[in-house]
Motif scaffolding. Structure first.
Motif, PDB file in Angstrom:
ATOM      1  N   ALA A  45      -3.209  -7.121 -10.085  1.00 55.51           N
ATOM      2  CA  ALA A  45      -3.455  -5.684 -10.265  1.00 55.51           C
ATOM      3  C   ALA A  45      -2.902  -4.894  -9.076  1.00 55.51           C
ATOM      4  O   ALA A  45      -2.308  -3.823  -9.258  1.00 55.51           O
ATOM      5  N   LEU A  46      -3.083  -5.422  -7.872  1.00 54.27           N
ATOM      6  CA  LEU A  46      -2.527  -4.757  -6.693  1.00 54.27           C
ATOM      7  C   LEU A  46      -1.004  -4.713  -6.758  1.00 54.27           C
ATOM      8  O   LEU A  46      -0.392  -3.711  -6.381  1.00 54.27           O
ATOM      9  N   ALA A  47      -0.378  -5.774  -7.221  1.00 53.32           N
ATOM     10  CA  ALA A  47       1.083  -5.792  -7.344  1.00 53.32           C
ATOM     11  C   ALA A  47       1.561  -4.692  -8.287  1.00 53.32           C
ATOM     12  O   ALA A  47       2.560  -4.020  -8.015  1.00 53.32           O
ATOM     13  N   ALA A  48       0.838  -4.487  -9.375  1.00 52.48           N
ATOM     14  CA  ALA A  48       1.203  -3.415 -10.319  1.00 52.48           C
ATOM     15  C   ALA A  48       1.074  -2.054  -9.642  1.00 52.48           C
ATOM     16  O   ALA A  48       1.932  -1.171  -9.826  1.00 52.48           O
ATOM     17  N   GLU A  49       0.007  -1.866  -8.851  1.00 56.15           N
ATOM     18  CA  GLU A  49      -0.166  -0.603  -8.133  1.00 56.15           C
ATOM     19  C   GLU A  49       0.953  -0.401  -7.107  1.00 56.15           C
ATOM     20  O   GLU A  49       1.466   0.716  -6.963  1.00 56.15           O
ATOM     21  N   TRP A  50       1.327  -1.456  -6.400  1.00 54.32           N
ATOM     22  CA  TRP A  50       2.403  -1.330  -5.410  1.00 54.32           C
ATOM     23  C   TRP A  50       3.753  -1.079  -6.083  1.00 54.32           C
ATOM     24  O   TRP A  50       4.590  -0.350  -5.548  1.00 54.32           O
ATOM     25  N   ALA A  51       3.971  -1.644  -7.262  1.00 53.10           N
ATOM     26  CA  ALA A  51       5.223  -1.389  -7.984  1.00 53.10           C
ATOM     27  C   ALA A  51       5.344   0.088  -8.319  1.00 53.10           C
ATOM     28  O   ALA A  51       6.432   0.675  -8.252  1.00 53.10           O
ATOM     29  N   THR A  52       4.223   0.714  -8.657  1.00 53.30           N
ATOM     30  CA  THR A  52       4.207   2.154  -8.916  1.00 53.30           C
ATOM     31  C   THR A  52       4.395   2.939  -7.622  1.00 53.30           C
ATOM     32  O   THR A  52       5.149   3.910  -7.571  1.00 53.30           O
ATOM     33  N   ALA A  53       3.715   2.519  -6.572  1.00 53.48           N
ATOM     34  CA  ALA A  53       3.760   3.246  -5.294  1.00 53.48           C
ATOM     35  C   ALA A  53       5.160   3.295  -4.697  1.00 53.48           C
ATOM     36  O   ALA A  53       5.568   4.324  -4.152  1.00 53.48           O
ATOM     37  N   VAL A  54       5.912   2.207  -4.798  1.00 52.81           N
ATOM     38  CA  VAL A  54       7.232   2.188  -4.153  1.00 52.81           C
ATOM     39  C   VAL A  54       8.227   3.118  -4.837  1.00 52.81           C
ATOM     40  O   VAL A  54       9.227   3.500  -4.228  1.00 52.81           O
ATOM     41  N   THR A  55       7.944   3.497  -6.072  1.00 49.03           N
ATOM     42  CA  THR A  55       8.851   4.405  -6.778  1.00 49.03           C
ATOM     43  C   THR A  55       8.282   5.813  -6.917  1.00 49.03           C
ATOM     44  O   THR A  55       8.922   6.672  -7.515  1.00 49.03           O
ATOM     45  N   HIS A  56       7.097   6.051  -6.364  1.00 47.06           N
ATOM     46  CA  HIS A  56       6.455   7.357  -6.479  1.00 47.06           C
ATOM     47  C   HIS A  56       7.219   8.392  -5.653  1.00 47.06           C
ATOM     48  O   HIS A  56       7.464   8.178  -4.463  1.00 47.06           O
ATOM     49  N   PRO A  57       7.581   9.524  -6.256  1.00 48.34           N
ATOM     50  CA  PRO A  57       8.307  10.555  -5.503  1.00 48.34           C
ATOM     51  C   PRO A  57       7.495  11.048  -4.304  1.00 48.34           C
ATOM     52  O   PRO A  57       6.297  11.277  -4.408  1.00 48.34           O
ATOM     53  N   GLY A  58       8.152  11.171  -3.185  1.00 52.03           N
ATOM     54  CA  GLY A  58       7.503  11.679  -1.984  1.00 52.03           C
ATOM     55  C   GLY A  58       6.845  10.626  -1.128  1.00 52.03           C
ATOM     56  O   GLY A  58       6.510  10.881   0.025  1.00 52.03           O
ATOM     57  N   SER A  59       6.639   9.440  -1.666  1.00 54.59           N
ATOM     58  CA  SER A  59       6.013   8.401  -0.857  1.00 54.59           C
ATOM     59  C   SER A  59       7.082   7.568  -0.160  1.00 54.59           C
ATOM     60  O   SER A  59       8.213   7.464  -0.616  1.00 54.59           O
ATOM     61  N   THR A  60       6.676   7.011   0.960  1.00 58.31           N
ATOM     62  CA  THR A  60       7.543   6.115   1.715  1.00 58.31           C
ATOM     63  C   THR A  60       6.802   4.794   1.861  1.00 58.31           C
ATOM     64  O   THR A  60       5.730   4.742   2.465  1.00 58.31           O
ATOM     65  N   VAL A  61       7.333   3.749   1.262  1.00 56.20           N
ATOM     66  CA  VAL A  61       6.773   2.412   1.422  1.00 56.20           C
ATOM     67  C   VAL A  61       7.863   1.564   2.072  1.00 56.20           C
ATOM     68  O   VAL A  61       8.982   1.484   1.571  1.00 56.20           O
ATOM     69  N   LEU A  62       7.501   0.984   3.196  1.00 50.97           N
ATOM     70  CA  LEU A  62       8.431   0.190   3.981  1.00 50.97           C
ATOM     71  C   LEU A  62       7.917  -1.236   4.099  1.00 50.97           C
ATOM     72  O   LEU A  62       6.696  -1.465   4.052  1.00 50.97           O
ATOM     73  N   VAL A  63       8.819  -2.173   4.277  1.00 51.29           N
ATOM     74  CA  VAL A  63       8.419  -3.552   4.568  1.00 51.29           C
ATOM     75  C   VAL A  63       9.072  -3.985   5.873  1.00 51.29           C
ATOM     76  O   VAL A  63      10.187  -3.576   6.199  1.00 51.29           O
ATOM     77  N   ALA A  64       8.329  -4.802   6.615  1.00 50.95           N
ATOM     78  CA  ALA A  64       8.843  -5.411   7.846  1.00 50.95           C
ATOM     79  C   ALA A  64       9.256  -6.836   7.508  1.00 50.95           C
ATOM     80  O   ALA A  64       8.561  -7.539   6.775  1.00 50.95           O
ATOM     81  N   LEU A  65      10.393  -7.213   8.059  1.00 49.11           N
ATOM     82  CA  LEU A  65      10.888  -8.562   7.831  1.00 49.11           C
ATOM     83  C   LEU A  65      11.114  -9.275   9.155  1.00 49.11           C
ATOM     84  O   LEU A  65      11.550  -8.665  10.129  1.00 49.11           O
ATOM     85  N   GLU A  66      10.819 -10.557   9.139  1.00 50.15           N
ATOM     86  CA  GLU A  66      11.222 -11.429  10.231  1.00 50.15           C
ATOM     87  C   GLU A  66      12.168 -12.420   9.582  1.00 50.15           C
ATOM     88  O   GLU A  66      11.747 -13.229   8.750  1.00 50.15           O
ATOM     89  N   GLY A  67      13.446 -12.281   9.920  1.00 49.40           N
ATOM     90  CA  GLY A  67      14.460 -13.003   9.165  1.00 49.40           C
ATOM     91  C   GLY A  67      14.453 -12.456   7.749  1.00 49.40           C
ATOM     92  O   GLY A  67      14.537 -11.250   7.533  1.00 49.40           O
ATOM     93  N   ALA A  68      14.308 -13.337   6.766  1.00 50.19           N
ATOM     94  CA  ALA A  68      14.272 -12.913   5.364  1.00 50.19           C
ATOM     95  C   ALA A  68      12.846 -12.807   4.828  1.00 50.19           C
ATOM     96  O   ALA A  68      12.648 -12.484   3.658  1.00 50.19           O
TER      97      ALA A  68
END
Length: 189
Positions: A45-68
């Motif tokens: 359920a959280l994954a579905a919410e995050w899938a919506t959040a990353v495409t929501h206009p005006g929002s900024t969702v970033l990920v940090a990576l170490e290597g890949a």
């Protein structure tokens, strides 16, 4: 350490973000929120919410990576009226330019490597570019690590508090506020 980077999240990152959220909340927030509350987190359920959040206009969702490997994330955007308002429901003069940093979360095993600072710094830069002049966040009063992090970037409690009821515990949260003109080095986090 391998290369550490930050990038904009995509819908493909949603399940990884949800998994990090569940693991981190279960490790770091079980006492504050209650064991049953964190055990009941539904990763799908959280994954579905995050899938919506990353495409929501005006929002900024970033990920940090170490290597890949995605090791953390940050979500921010325009602050909703209820988050900006004072206890008497009045709005500050700059309400239209206040951003909400809703989360900066790095999985504990990847902590103390600068990922939180890079996420926050990148988000602050994006928020400034979108016309925001300052930011706010809500942090549990008992979360000393998050309070310390935000204080290190010049964000401090503004006197506004709220209480959340998890069904198992009540959590007192402090609203912190500060500027968006922040710079980080790898030592910050």
């Amino acid at each position: 350490m391998t290369d550490a980077t930050v990038r904009i999240a995509t819908a493909d990152d949603a399940s990884t973000i949800a998994a990090i959220q569940v693991r981190t909340w279960r490790a770091a927030y079980a006492e504050a929120l209650g064991r049953a509350t964190v055990d009941a987190l539904d990763e799908e359920a959280l994954a579905a919410e995050w899938a919506t959040a990353v495409t929501h206009p005006g929002s900024t969702v970033l990920v940090a990576l170490e290597g890949a490997t995605v090791v953390g994330f940050c979500a921010a955007g325009p602050a909703p009226r209820d988050d900006v308002a004072a206890a008497d429901d009045s709005l500050p003069a700059d309400a239209d330019t206040v951003a909400l940093v809703s989360t900066v979360l790095v999985e504990p095993r990847w902590g103390r490597r600068g990922h939180g600072g890079r996420l926050f710094g990148t988000a602050a830069t994006a928020l400034r570019a979108d016309g925001h002049t300052r930011g706010i966040t809500w942090t549990a009063q008992s979360d000393s690590a998050s309070l310390s992090f935000f204080r290190s970037v010049g964000w401090n409690p503004d006197g506004t508090v709220r209480t959340l009821d998890t069904g198992e515990r009540t959590v007192r949260e402090l609203r912190l506020t500060g500027g968006l003109d922040v710079r980080f080095t790898d030592a910050d986090d």
